[in-house]
Design an enzyme around this catalytic site. Structure first.
Site, PDB file in Angstrom:
ATOM      1  N   TYR A   1       0.636  -1.547   0.008  1.00  0.00           N
ATOM      2  CA  TYR A   1      -0.125  -0.089   0.138  1.00  0.00           C
ATOM      3  C   TYR A   1       0.264   1.103   0.235  1.00  0.00           C
ATOM      4  O   TYR A   1       0.434   2.506  -0.379  1.00  0.00           O
ATOM      5  CB  TYR A   1      -0.758   0.509   1.234  1.00  0.00           C
TER       6      TYR A   1
ATOM      7  N   LYS B   1       3.124 -15.390   2.273  1.00  0.00           N
ATOM      8  CA  LYS B   1       3.975 -16.445   1.705  1.00  0.00           C
ATOM      9  C   LYS B   1       4.978 -16.384   1.750  1.00  0.00           C
ATOM     10  O   LYS B   1       5.479 -16.184   0.450  1.00  0.00           O
ATOM     11  CB  LYS B   1       2.756 -15.131   0.922  1.00  0.00           C
TER      12      LYS B   1
ATOM     13  N   ASP C   1      -2.865 -18.314   0.730  1.00  0.00           N
ATOM     14  CA  ASP C   1      -3.446 -19.476   0.195  1.00  0.00           C
ATOM     15  C   ASP C   1      -3.949 -20.123   0.822  1.00  0.00           C
ATOM     16  O   ASP C   1      -6.017 -20.569   0.522  1.00  0.00           O
ATOM     17  CB  ASP C   1      -3.131 -19.459  -1.335  1.00  0.00           C
TER      18      ASP C   1
ATOM     19  N   ASP D   1      -6.592  -7.156   4.055  1.00  0.00           N
ATOM     20  CA  ASP D   1      -7.419  -6.333   3.463  1.00  0.00           C
ATOM     21  C   ASP D   1      -7.923  -7.668   2.324  1.00  0.00           C
ATOM     22  O   ASP D   1      -9.396  -7.322   3.002  1.00  0.00           O
ATOM     23  CB  ASP D   1      -6.598  -5.144   2.480  1.00  0.00           C
TER      24      ASP D   1
ATOM     25  N   ASP E   1     -12.052  -9.129   4.541  1.00  0.00           N
ATOM     26  CA  ASP E   1     -13.946  -8.901   3.898  1.00  0.00           C
ATOM     27  C   ASP E   1     -13.755 -10.479   3.758  1.00  0.00           C
ATOM     28  O   ASP E   1     -15.434 -10.760   4.111  1.00  0.00           O
ATOM     29  CB  ASP E   1     -13.431  -8.896   2.309  1.00  0.00           C
TER      30      ASP E   1
HETATM   31  C1  IPM Z   1     -10.497  -1.248   3.734  1.00  0.00           C
HETATM   32  C2  IPM Z   1     -10.367  -0.424   3.337  1.00  0.00           C
HETATM   33  C3  IPM Z   1      -9.131   0.371   2.384  1.00  0.00           C
HETATM   34  C4  IPM Z   1      -8.395  -0.221   2.841  1.00  0.00           C
HETATM   35  C5  IPM Z   1      -9.838   1.517   1.178  1.00  0.00           C
HETATM   36  C6  IPM Z   1     -11.176   2.318   1.406  1.00  0.00           C
HETATM   37  C7  IPM Z   1      -8.116   2.106   0.962  1.00  0.00           C
HETATM   38  O1  IPM Z   1     -10.461  -1.865   1.887  1.00  0.00           O
HETATM   39  O2  IPM Z   1     -10.723  -0.439   5.040  1.00  0.00           O
HETATM   40  O3  IPM Z   1     -10.102  -2.380   4.002  1.00  0.00           O
HETATM   41  O4  IPM Z   1      -7.444  -1.144   1.555  1.00  0.00           O
HETATM   42  O5  IPM Z   1      -7.560  -0.311   3.478  1.00  0.00           O
HETATM   43 MN    MN Z   2     -10.763  -3.642   2.490  1.00  0.00          MN
END
Ligand code: IPM
Ligand code: MN
Length: 351
Positions: A142, A189, A221, A245, A249
């Site tokens: 990032y 990884k 993975d 990240d 999710d």
């Molecule tokens: C999160 C989001 C952010 C990230 C974005 C909005 C920059 O997806 O907080 O997980 O990738 O960190």
């Molecule tokens: Mn995210």
């Protein structure tokens, strides 16, 4: 306690869900005798529209002179399909994390007994899941050097980590593991990436300082797979920025709705508390967004101040609303549902 809280509602459903967390926090403050001063500030697309910048200096000033930041969401569709956009709402969040020194993102995933059948995964797979990701937040791909070469025909994003960055995140992981089941999983990884080998080497060297913690090392993975097969086999997981990240999710669907999971970003004196979900532009202004994740983020905020009873009271009232069906349409299965505002009001009234 007297608390000054910066409120960065941001974009999309951000303002709607933030309003509910503010209501519930005010009700908690009243119940437990605290005084909260809310200090609104601009971020995301809303800030770009107003002042041309997603994390303006005035906003940073408000954040660093507050005790914590409560954050909604950033992102607007007008930027998503425009690769040439010079400023993006998301840059605001990244800049804020960096400038506030928030290097650790705490993202829990847990299940609610009343929602076990709402998850896309089978009940018997997810029952008892209670895990926490500690995602590194201010390093890795990032923040590494990025750019184009060969007349724009080639692009690169460098992934860079220092031992110090790994150590401070891993330390939080070990400490958290000590307060839980003493199990820590380092996700990397290391069979391919040099940064991952540094992660593994660094964490291995720290094991002797935490003899009670059992550490496992797993490739990202494989974790992606096991996370949906046996989520309840994990407890504390530490990982770098991008892996975290993606995996968080994935983990968030286990609970039944992305609209349920809170998060905290810590590292300096000022913590930032935000829902895991994004700005959900399609739902903006419709009073349908689930405010629970933001409300639970405010519980994490109280707990970070050491106000554990306050945090618990919020968690309990959320649990009560879920079991009584006081939920937004994402959780109502086509049955009776309530608006964002109505859920927030119910929670505030019942804390
Ligand atoms: C999160 C989001 C952010 C990230 C974005 C909005 C920059 O997806 O907080 O997980 O990738 O960190
Ligand atoms: Mn995210």
């Amino acid at each position: 306690m007297k608390l000054k809280i910066a409120v960065l509602a941001g974009d999309g459903i951000g303002p709607e869900v933030i309003d509910q967390a503010v209501k519930v926090s005010d009700a908690i403050a009243q119940k437990f005798g605290h005084e909260i001063t809310w200090r609104p500030a601009l971020t995301g697309a809303a800030a770009i529209d107003a002042v041309g910048e997603p994390y303006p200096d005035e906003t940073h000033e408000i954040c660093i002179t507050s005790d914590a930041v409560l954050f909604g969401a950033v992102g607007h569709p007008k930027y998503d399909n425009d690769p040439s956009a010079k400023v993006r709402p998301e840059q605001g969040l990244l800049k804020m994390r960096k400038k506030l020194g928030l290097f650790a993102n705490v993202r829990p995933t847990f299940t609610f007994p009343s929602l076990l059948d709402k998850s896309p995964l089978k009940r018997e797979r997810i029952e008892g899941t209670d895990l926490v990701f500690l995602r590194e937040l201010t390093g890795g791909i990032y923040f590494g050097e990025k750019g184009r070469r060969d007349n724009g025909e080639t692009a690169f994003d460098n992934c860079v980590y220092s031992r110090h960055e790994v150590q401070r995140l891993a330390k939080k992981g070990f400490e958290l593991a000590m307060t839980r089941s003493k199990k820590l999983c380092c996700v990397d990884k290391a069979n391919v990436l040099e940064t991952s080998r540094l992660w593994r080497e660094t964490v291995q060297a720290m094991e002797k300082d935490y003899p009670e913690v059992t550490v496992s090392y797993e490739f990202v993975d494989a974790v992606a797979m096991r996370l949906v097969q046996w989520p309840n086999s994990y407890d504390v997981l530490i990982t770098e920025n991008l892996f975290g990240d993606i995996l968080t999710d994935e983990a968030s669907v286990i609970s039944g709705s992305m609209g349920l999971m809170p998060s905290a970003s810590i590292g300096s004196d000022i913590g930032l508390f935000e829902p895991i979900h994004g700005s959900y532009p399609q739902a903006t202004g419709k009073n349908i967004a689930n405010p629970m994740a933001t409300v639970l983020s405010s519980a994490m905020m109280f707990e970070n101040f050491g106000l554990m009873e306050e945090g618990k009271a919020i968690r309990e009232v959320v649990e009560k609303a879920l079991s009584k069906g006081i939920v937004t349409e994402d959780l109502s299965d086509g049955g009776k549902s309530y608006g964002t505002k109505e859920v927030g009001e119910w929670l505030a009234k019942n804390v």
